[in-house]
Scaffold this motif. Structure first.
Motif, PDB file in Angstrom:
ATOM      1  N   LEU A 102      39.900  51.441  32.030  1.00 19.87           N
ATOM      2  CA  LEU A 102      41.111  51.473  32.837  1.00 19.87           C
ATOM      3  C   LEU A 102      40.889  51.009  34.270  1.00 19.87           C
ATOM      4  CD1 LEU A 102      44.093  52.041  32.782  1.00 19.87           C
ATOM      5  CD2 LEU A 102      43.606  54.483  33.105  1.00 19.87           C
ATOM      6  N   GLU A 103      39.725  51.296  34.847  1.00 20.23           N
ATOM      7  CA  GLU A 103      39.488  50.934  36.246  1.00 20.23           C
ATOM      8  C   GLU A 103      39.707  49.439  36.516  1.00 20.23           C
ATOM      9  OE1 GLU A 103      37.038  54.752  35.823  1.00 20.23           O
ATOM     10  OE2 GLU A 103      37.643  53.050  34.571  1.00 20.23           O
ATOM     11  N   PRO A 104      39.097  48.533  35.740  1.00 18.57           N
ATOM     12  CA  PRO A 104      39.310  47.105  36.050  1.00 18.57           C
ATOM     13  C   PRO A 104      40.743  46.650  35.833  1.00 18.57           C
ATOM     14  CG  PRO A 104      38.024  47.364  34.033  1.00 18.57           C
ATOM     15  CD  PRO A 104      38.101  48.709  34.660  1.00 18.57           C
ATOM     16  N   LEU A 105      41.456  47.301  34.915  1.00 16.98           N
ATOM     17  CA  LEU A 105      42.838  46.926  34.662  1.00 16.98           C
ATOM     18  C   LEU A 105      43.720  47.311  35.856  1.00 16.98           C
ATOM     19  CD1 LEU A 105      43.984  45.533  32.142  1.00 16.98           C
ATOM     20  CD2 LEU A 105      44.762  47.770  31.348  1.00 16.98           C
ATOM     21  N   VAL A 106      43.516  48.520  36.372  1.00 20.04           N
ATOM     22  CA  VAL A 106      44.272  48.954  37.551  1.00 20.04           C
ATOM     23  C   VAL A 106      43.898  48.100  38.759  1.00 20.04           C
ATOM     24  CG1 VAL A 106      44.703  50.870  39.139  1.00 20.04           C
ATOM     25  CG2 VAL A 106      44.505  51.310  36.675  1.00 20.04           C
ATOM     26  N   LYS A 107      42.616  47.832  38.916  1.00 22.57           N
ATOM     27  CA  LYS A 107      42.168  47.008  40.042  1.00 22.57           C
ATOM     28  C   LYS A 107      42.814  45.632  39.992  1.00 22.57           C
ATOM     29  CE  LYS A 107      37.998  45.295  42.351  1.00 22.57           C
ATOM     30  NZ  LYS A 107      36.505  45.245  42.313  1.00 22.57           N
ATOM     31  N   ARG A 108      42.873  45.037  38.804  1.00 25.02           N
ATOM     32  CA  ARG A 108      43.491  43.716  38.667  1.00 25.02           C
ATOM     33  C   ARG A 108      44.983  43.783  38.995  1.00 25.02           C
ATOM     34  NH1 ARG A 108      41.973  39.230  39.675  1.00 25.02           N
ATOM     35  NH2 ARG A 108      40.030  39.799  38.608  1.00 25.02           N
ATOM     36  N   LEU A 109      45.679  44.772  38.451  1.00 22.53           N
ATOM     37  CA  LEU A 109      47.117  44.889  38.695  1.00 22.53           C
ATOM     38  C   LEU A 109      47.407  45.036  40.179  1.00 22.53           C
ATOM     39  CD1 LEU A 109      49.911  45.296  37.097  1.00 22.53           C
ATOM     40  CD2 LEU A 109      49.598  47.710  37.651  1.00 22.53           C
ATOM     41  N   ALA A 206      59.952  39.470  33.851  1.00 29.99           N
ATOM     42  CA  ALA A 206      59.183  39.647  35.091  1.00 29.99           C
ATOM     43  C   ALA A 206      58.898  38.299  35.745  1.00 29.99           C
ATOM     44  CB  ALA A 206      57.879  40.385  34.797  1.00 29.99           C
ATOM     45  N   ARG A 207      58.529  37.307  34.946  1.00 27.92           N
ATOM     46  CA  ARG A 207      58.273  35.977  35.500  1.00 27.92           C
ATOM     47  C   ARG A 207      59.538  35.385  36.106  1.00 27.92           C
ATOM     48  NH1 ARG A 207      56.005  34.817  30.557  1.00 27.92           N
ATOM     49  NH2 ARG A 207      57.262  32.920  30.347  1.00 27.92           N
ATOM     50  N   ASP A 208      60.673  35.600  35.454  1.00 29.38           N
ATOM     51  CA  ASP A 208      61.937  35.102  36.002  1.00 29.38           C
ATOM     52  C   ASP A 208      62.254  35.761  37.338  1.00 29.38           C
ATOM     53  OD1 ASP A 208      62.302  33.414  33.881  1.00 29.38           O
ATOM     54  OD2 ASP A 208      63.760  34.681  32.833  1.00 29.38           O
ATOM     55  N   ALA A 209      61.746  36.976  37.547  1.00 29.76           N
ATOM     56  CA  ALA A 209      61.965  37.691  38.805  1.00 29.76           C
ATOM     57  C   ALA A 209      60.907  37.351  39.860  1.00 29.76           C
ATOM     58  CB  ALA A 209      61.980  39.198  38.555  1.00 29.76           C
ATOM     59  N   GLY A 210      59.985  36.439  39.530  1.00 33.25           N
ATOM     60  CA  GLY A 210      59.013  35.981  40.509  1.00 33.25           C
ATOM     61  C   GLY A 210      57.626  36.580  40.384  1.00 33.25           C
ATOM     62  N   TYR A 211      57.336  37.288  39.282  1.00 31.78           N
ATOM     63  CA  TYR A 211      56.033  37.931  39.096  1.00 31.78           C
ATOM     64  C   TYR A 211      55.178  37.130  38.114  1.00 31.78           C
ATOM     65  CZ  TYR A 211      58.343  41.912  41.311  1.00 31.78           C
ATOM     66  OH  TYR A 211      59.017  42.720  42.192  1.00 31.78           O
ATOM     67  N   ILE A 212      53.934  37.560  37.966  1.00 34.52           N
ATOM     68  CA  ILE A 212      53.017  36.949  37.009  1.00 34.52           C
ATOM     69  C   ILE A 212      52.361  38.048  36.174  1.00 34.52           C
ATOM     70  CG2 ILE A 212      52.540  34.956  38.485  1.00 34.52           C
ATOM     71  CD1 ILE A 212      49.832  36.235  39.171  1.00 34.52           C
ATOM     72  N   CYS A 213      51.710  37.638  35.084  1.00 37.08           N
ATOM     73  CA  CYS A 213      50.942  38.544  34.228  1.00 37.08           C
ATOM     74  C   CYS A 213      49.512  38.035  34.163  1.00 37.08           C
ATOM     75  CB  CYS A 213      51.553  38.612  32.834  1.00 37.08           C
ATOM     76  SG  CYS A 213      53.294  39.125  32.824  1.00 37.08           S
ATOM     77  N   MET A 214      48.564  38.967  34.034  1.00 39.48           N
ATOM     78  CA  MET A 214      47.160  38.590  34.115  1.00 39.48           C
ATOM     79  C   MET A 214      46.340  39.158  32.965  1.00 39.48           C
ATOM     80  SD  MET A 214      46.536  36.618  36.750  1.00 39.48           S
ATOM     81  CE  MET A 214      44.744  36.796  36.907  1.00 39.48           C
ATOM     82  N   TYR A 215      45.315  38.408  32.598  1.00 38.10           N
ATOM     83  CA  TYR A 215      44.282  38.847  31.654  1.00 38.10           C
ATOM     84  C   TYR A 215      43.051  39.262  32.446  1.00 38.10           C
ATOM     85  CZ  TYR A 215      40.226  38.110  28.566  1.00 38.10           C
ATOM     86  OH  TYR A 215      39.036  38.243  27.878  1.00 38.10           O
ATOM     87  N   GLU A 216      42.549  40.474  32.181  1.00 36.46           N
ATOM     88  CA  GLU A 216      41.367  41.000  32.863  1.00 36.46           C
ATOM     89  C   GLU A 216      40.281  41.294  31.825  1.00 36.46           C
ATOM     90  OE1 GLU A 216      38.436  41.878  34.560  1.00 36.46           O
ATOM     91  OE2 GLU A 216      40.029  41.484  36.043  1.00 36.46           O
ATOM     92  N   PRO A 217      39.242  40.448  31.720  1.00 36.19           N
ATOM     93  CA  PRO A 217      38.247  40.593  30.655  1.00 36.19           C
ATOM     94  C   PRO A 217      37.330  41.797  30.790  1.00 36.19           C
ATOM     95  CG  PRO A 217      37.617  38.847  32.169  1.00 36.19           C
ATOM     96  CD  PRO A 217      39.014  39.250  32.557  1.00 36.19           C
ATOM     97  N   LYS A 218      37.267  42.412  31.981  1.00 38.68           N
ATOM     98  CA  LYS A 218      36.389  43.577  32.136  1.00 38.68           C
ATOM     99  C   LYS A 218      36.978  44.839  31.526  1.00 38.68           C
ATOM    100  CE  LYS A 218      34.020  41.904  36.297  1.00 38.68           C
ATOM    101  NZ  LYS A 218      33.757  42.157  37.739  1.00 38.68           N
ATOM    102  N   SER A 219      38.241  44.800  31.192  1.00 38.61           N
ATOM    103  CA  SER A 219      38.876  45.921  30.498  1.00 38.61           C
ATOM    104  C   SER A 219      38.786  45.652  29.003  1.00 38.61           C
ATOM    105  CB  SER A 219      40.336  46.052  30.918  1.00 38.61           C
ATOM    106  OG  SER A 219      40.982  47.073  30.185  1.00 38.61           O
ATOM    107  N   VAL A 220      38.043  46.504  28.284  1.00 34.09           N
ATOM    108  CA  VAL A 220      37.744  46.252  26.871  1.00 34.09           C
ATOM    109  C   VAL A 220      38.140  47.447  26.017  1.00 34.09           C
ATOM    110  CG1 VAL A 220      35.925  45.740  25.187  1.00 34.09           C
ATOM    111  CG2 VAL A 220      35.825  44.722  27.481  1.00 34.09           C
ATOM    112  N   ILE A 221      38.845  47.166  24.925  1.00 36.01           N
ATOM    113  CA  ILE A 221      39.146  48.192  23.932  1.00 36.01           C
ATOM    114  C   ILE A 221      38.955  47.596  22.544  1.00 36.01           C
ATOM    115  CG2 ILE A 221      40.848  49.260  25.476  1.00 36.01           C
ATOM    116  CD1 ILE A 221      43.011  48.233  23.488  1.00 36.01           C
ATOM    117  N   TYR A 222      39.038  48.460  21.542  1.00 35.25           N
ATOM    118  CA  TYR A 222      38.967  48.045  20.144  1.00 35.25           C
ATOM    119  C   TYR A 222      40.292  48.344  19.448  1.00 35.25           C
ATOM    120  CZ  TYR A 222      33.921  47.434  20.517  1.00 35.25           C
ATOM    121  OH  TYR A 222      32.672  46.998  20.882  1.00 35.25           O
TER     122      TYR A 222
END
Length: 313
Positions: A102-109, A206-222
């Motif tokens: 969770l830490e890298p995901l929150v950090k990225r966001l 969200a993109r239409d409202a001016g935001y972006i979405c990101m992929y963060e590879p340090k956050s890993v789940i199965y």
């Protein structure tokens, strides 16, 4: 220094074993400020009572009926924001998380106020792959020639190709951290999907409202799911995928994009129909066309699932 409070939402529907395994993995997370929320989507078994007994520190939100992935998650999202959570993580109940996911995901966001959602690297659980570890299910996504979306790296052994954070069209609903302020701005998941395509819809809004979405590879789940391989999907899966892709396209594809979709996507559907027939899966092949037909009939949300025999009243 305070850290953001994260509401982690899981939707349970007659699936004690999956949810139990996921909650056990969440019990070991190292992120210090979370509220775990299980929405029980009208389960008819005793999974809710068993989970409550085994995990008393979890918040439970019972629903009287099955409102789908969208409706169940929306209940959890509303609770999380009303309870003071800064962001909301949507997490499939058939996942197993690593303690530090969770830490890298929150950090990225939180690295950029323009990031509305973030997702991480998702492996197939080894037990679903004959014991083979680090086989990728999701490492971000991209739009294909037929105007649908596809995962990067799917079915590939992880060799380090997908270690760079990048902007993506949508964050996977399997592991999707949503910025609380953006939820308040654009709303929750659209209930017309029931399941599948709802996360792409939210991210597109969200993109239409001016935001972006990101992929963060340090956050890993199965992902400990039992979905069949290509060509062997259930009829329900195929029905929802193909009905909902038309809902999505009608909402968001305009001009040349609309022309490309309505020209190319039926070709892709024909290819998938032939593929499933060759895989001796006629129910799934038939469900592709049911989905398209029911879209034109105006079926949205749960409508169509009873009529096609996927759900009982």
């Amino acid at each position: 220094m305070s850290v953001s409070r994260i509401g982690i939402v899981l939707v349970n529907w007659n699936s004690y074993e999956d949810t139990m395994v996921c909650l056990r993995s969440l019990a070991a997370v190292t992120y210090p400020n979370v509220e775990i929320i299980v929405v029980d989507n009208g389960s008819k078994d005793d999974s809710l009572s068993k989970l409550r007994s085994e995990f008393p520190n979890v918040t439970y939100l019972p629903s009287k009926e099955n409102t789908g992935f969208t409706g169940g998650n929306n209940l959890g999202i509303d609770h999380a924001l009303n309870a003071g959570c800064d962001h909301v993580l949507l997490l499939n109940n058939d996942t197993i998380v690593l303690p530090d996911f969770l830490e890298p995901l929150v950090k990225r966001l939180e690295s950029d106020p323009k990031i509305a959602a973030a997702s991480g690297k998702i492996y197939y659980a080894p037990q679903t792959r004959g014991g083979e570890d680090k086989v990728i299910w999701y490492a971000g996504c991209y739009r294909k020639w037929h105007m649908g979306y596809h995962h990067y790296g799917v079915e590939e052994k992880d060799t380090g190709k997908f270690e760079t954070p990048k902007e993506i069209p949508y964050a996977s609903g399997c592991l999707m951290l949503l910025r609380g302020s953006v939820i308040r701005e654009i709303g929750v998941l659209s209930p017309e999907y029931f399941i599948y395509w709802e996360e792409a819809d939210w991210c597109h809004r969200a993109r239409d409202a001016g935001y972006i979405c990101m992929y963060e590879p340090k956050s890993v789940i199965y992902h400990n799911f039992t979905s069949a391989a290509l060509g062997y999907e259930t009829a329900f899966h195929m029905y929802m995928q193909y009905r909902n892709c038309f809902i999505y396209a009608k909402k968001f594809y305009h001009g040349f994009d609309s022309f490309r979709f309505w020209t190319l996507y039926p070709i892709y559907m024909l290819y998938r129909w032939v593929f499933d027939l060759r895989a001796k899966n006629p129910k799934a092949a038939r469900a592709i066309w049911w989905g398209m037909w029911d879209y034109f009939k105006g079926y949205r949300g749960k409508k169509g699932l009873v009529e096609r025999g996927f759900m009982k009243i």
